[in-house]
Design an enzyme around this catalytic site. Structure first.
Site, short mmCIF file in Angstrom:
data_model
loop_
_atom_site.label_atom_id
_atom_site.label_comp_id
_atom_site.label_asym_id
_atom_site.label_seq_id
_atom_site.Cartn_x
_atom_site.Cartn_y
_atom_site.Cartn_z
CG ASP A 280 -1.94 1.01 1.32
OD1 ASP A 280 -2.75 1.05 0.37
OD2 ASP A 280 -1.98 1.80 2.27
CD GLU B 110 -2.20 2.51 -3.52
OE1 GLU B 110 -3.24 3.14 -3.75
OE2 GLU B 110 -1.63 2.53 -2.43
C1 NOJ Z 1 -4.53 3.04 -0.63
C2 NOJ Z 1 -5.69 2.14 -0.45
O1 NOJ Z 1 -6.01 1.54 -1.68
C3 NOJ Z 1 -6.81 2.98 0.10
O2 NOJ Z 1 -8.03 2.26 0.12
C4 NOJ Z 1 -6.44 3.47 1.47
O3 NOJ Z 1 -7.42 4.36 1.95
C5 NOJ Z 1 -5.11 4.19 1.43
N1 NOJ Z 1 -4.10 3.53 0.65
C6 NOJ Z 1 -4.56 4.34 2.83
O4 NOJ Z 1 -4.12 3.10 3.30
#
Ligand code: NOJ
Length: 570
Positions: free
Chosen positions: A201, A243
């Site tokens: 993440d 991500e």
């Molecule tokens: C990216 C995640 O996909 C999202 O859903 C989340 O709110 C943020 N990161 C914070 O962890």
């Protein structure tokens, strides 16, 4: 640092355990329920599950606010259930990757609670503090309109703490070596319990410098190598899917020039331009995005997706392009989010038009990389715009026409099931679509099977073929002496087009249609196609004896089609 490259030709399926299947009628999906649905996933043909956060959490950001990294949220089961699940998935040949959410913790995490209580606690320095409110605290918020600041005051600590996301998600001080060591420990723990890697993440924020004095954060890319190294030492075939919504000129920093950092990244650049292409019927910016994201180490891979659990972020498009996508797919301000994105699911964005949904999926499955499907999109599930922020697209899976879509026997599901309108479970559900040979579910199953039979996409190099029509995308992939061609018409009106496959030799004279009987025979060296509105074609170049030609030793295209005798004479 070469490892098993299974992710190069895989199909990922993203799901959240809490909204997939409830086995004990308490209204919340759980591992037991998910396990019972593994046969569905096996039937669909996916090869890997990306499981969203399931660890203990107050659940204020759908689990992206973890309060214990080493436990399963009791709502979903326990560690025993988790291991049963990874085992059952492995038995079916399905790998599991899980979210690694280490940019921040929940403010309820014992580390943060100790840190704020006790300035001498070792955990104090696990977070990022400031004595005074930093001057640019209103800058850099990730959720504009909802989040006001990236610094909040903590009255027990008598200090300000940094949070890139919501105020209940204090950022970990990832520059602290003890924090990094803990991150590795978390990875080691879950690897031991049967996962094949992580969807990491918020990677750019994890590696950025943080602190009150930081005016412009700098990414510490070397951290990615340490993380990768550890993972590979522990388990050679484990991967990280990052991500990182970044610009193409930093892609190499994330993958590592020697392929020694992230194995995979989501291709946000292509994703945004793909939606622009669908909205404007103009593939040119998409082609630019594809070319810009093409350079990468051979072992690295893009994750290609349409929608995920977040808003469709259009922040990298120009204002005009973004407006065009809004106008086409989210004209009502309530469908938009965070001043940059769309919060709807795919099917309603495309007005439930089956031709357009197939087109979008066909594109996703044939873009360079590994496709990532979001649960329910294989049925054409809709959204519930009455729910706040991103929750509208996180409603429970629609299994059948039973109450609450067969997701739960409880009267109160964790999130409302879509129960009215054209996307209500009475019309959109897996049970009915399984029986209907023409359903989207059966189409998806078929397209997944075909996608797996075309490793050229995941492994090969691509060429964009000129078609002289901005509404048409034509791509050729070459790999191990084989080539495939995909043609998509993004416009509602039919298109007549002529194109050259771009390879020497007679074999190009025949394009074998992989999805129907209408093959294409070249005339005067060119193929002439009549593509219906939103039409698409998947072709293999030459005959279906391609497997006989596939070889570990690649012959360059220019030499491929010469008779064997002339090759030996050289
Ligand atoms: C990216 C995640 O996909 C999202 O859903 C989340 O709110 C943020 N990161 C914070 O962890």
């Amino acid at each position: 640092m070469i490892n098993n490259l299974w992710y190069k030709n895989a199909v990922f399926y993203c799901l959240s355990v809490g909204t997939f299947m409830d086995s004990n009628a308490d209204g919340v999906g759980d591992f037991e329920g998910l396990m019972r649905r593994l046969d569905y996933l096996q039937g669909l043909g996916i090869t890997a599950i990306w499981l969203m956060p399931f660890q203990t959490s107050p659940g204020r950001d759908d689990g992206y606010d973890i309060s214990n990294y080493y436990e399963v949220n009791p709502r979903y089961g326990n560690l025993g259930d988790f291991v049963e699940f990874t085992h059952a998935a492995a038995q079916r040949g399905i790998r599991v990757i899980i979210d690694l959410v280490v940019n921040h913790t929940s403010d309820q995490h014992p580390w943060f609670r100790q840190a704020r209580r006790d300035p001498n606690s070792k955990y104090r320095d696990w977070y990022v503090w400031a004595k005074k409110r930093p001057p640019d605290s209103a800058k850099g918020v990730v959720f504009p309109g909802v989040q006001k600041s990236t610094w909040s005051y903590d009255s027990s600590a008598h200090a300000w703490y940094f949070h890139r996301f919501y105020d209940f998600q204090p950022d970990l001080n990832t520059a602290n070596p003890h924090v990094l060591a803990e991150i590795l420990k978390i990875m080691g723990f879950w690897i031991q319990l049967g996962v094949s890697g992580f969807r990491m993440d918020a990677v750019p924020f994890v590696i950025a410098t943080k602190g009150a004095a930081v005016r412009k954060p700098v990414e510490r890319y070397d951290m990615l190598r340490s993380i990768r190294e550890f993972l590979q030492w522990r388990q050679g075939d484990a991967i990280i899917l990052a991500e990182a919504n970044v610009l193409p000129d930093t892609d190499m920093e994330y993958f590592g020039r020697a392929g020694d950092r992230m194995h995979m990244m989501f291709n946000f650049q292509v994703n945004q331009n793909l939606f622009y292409a669908l909205a404007a019927r103009d593939v040119r910016p998409l082609c630019t995005a594809m070319r810009a994201t093409n350079p990468r180490p051979a072992t690295a891979q893009w994750g290609q997706f349409l929608r995920n659990h977040d808003e469709l972020d259009l922040g990298r498009l120009t204002r005009q392009q973004r407006e065009k996508v809004f106008q086409e797919f989210a004209p009502d301000p309530g469908m938009q989010l965070y001043e940059r994105g769309i919060r709807r699911r795919l099917a309603p964005m495309l007005a439930g038009d089956r031709r357009r949904i197939e087109l979008a999926y066909s594109l996703m499955f044939t873009l360079p990389g590994t496709p990532v499907i979001r649960y329910g999109d294989e049925l054409g599930m809709g959204d519930d715009l009455a729910l706040t922020e991103r929750n509208c697209a996180r409603t429970p899976m629609q299994w059948s026409t039973e109450p609450n879509a067969g997701f739960t026997k409880s009267r109160k599901p964790v999130s409302p099931v879509i129960s009215s309108g054209p996307y209500g479970y009475q019309h959109v559900n897996a049970a009915q679509q399984r029986r209907d040979p023409n359903s989207l579910l059966n189409w998806t199953e078929r397209i997944i099977r075909m996608r797996k039979e075309v490793p050229e996409i995941g492994w090969g190099d691509f060429q964009l073929l000129p078609t002289a029509d901005p509404a048409v995308l034509a791509i050729r992939y070459d790999w191990r002496n084989n080539s495939v061609v995909f043609v998509h018409n993004l416009d509602a009106t039919p298109r007549e087009l002529a194109f050259d496959v771009g390879l020497p030799g007679e074999e190009c004279a025949l394009l074998v249609n992989l999805l129907s009987e209408d093959h294409s025979h070249a005339r005067g060296g060119r193929h002439h196609l009549m593509l219906e509105g939103y039409g698409y074609r998947w072709f293999r170049v030459g005959g279906l004896d391609y497997l006989l030609k596939r070889s570990d030793v690649e012959t360059p295209p220019a030499h491929r089609r010469r008779p064997a005798a002339s090759r030996t004479r050289r």
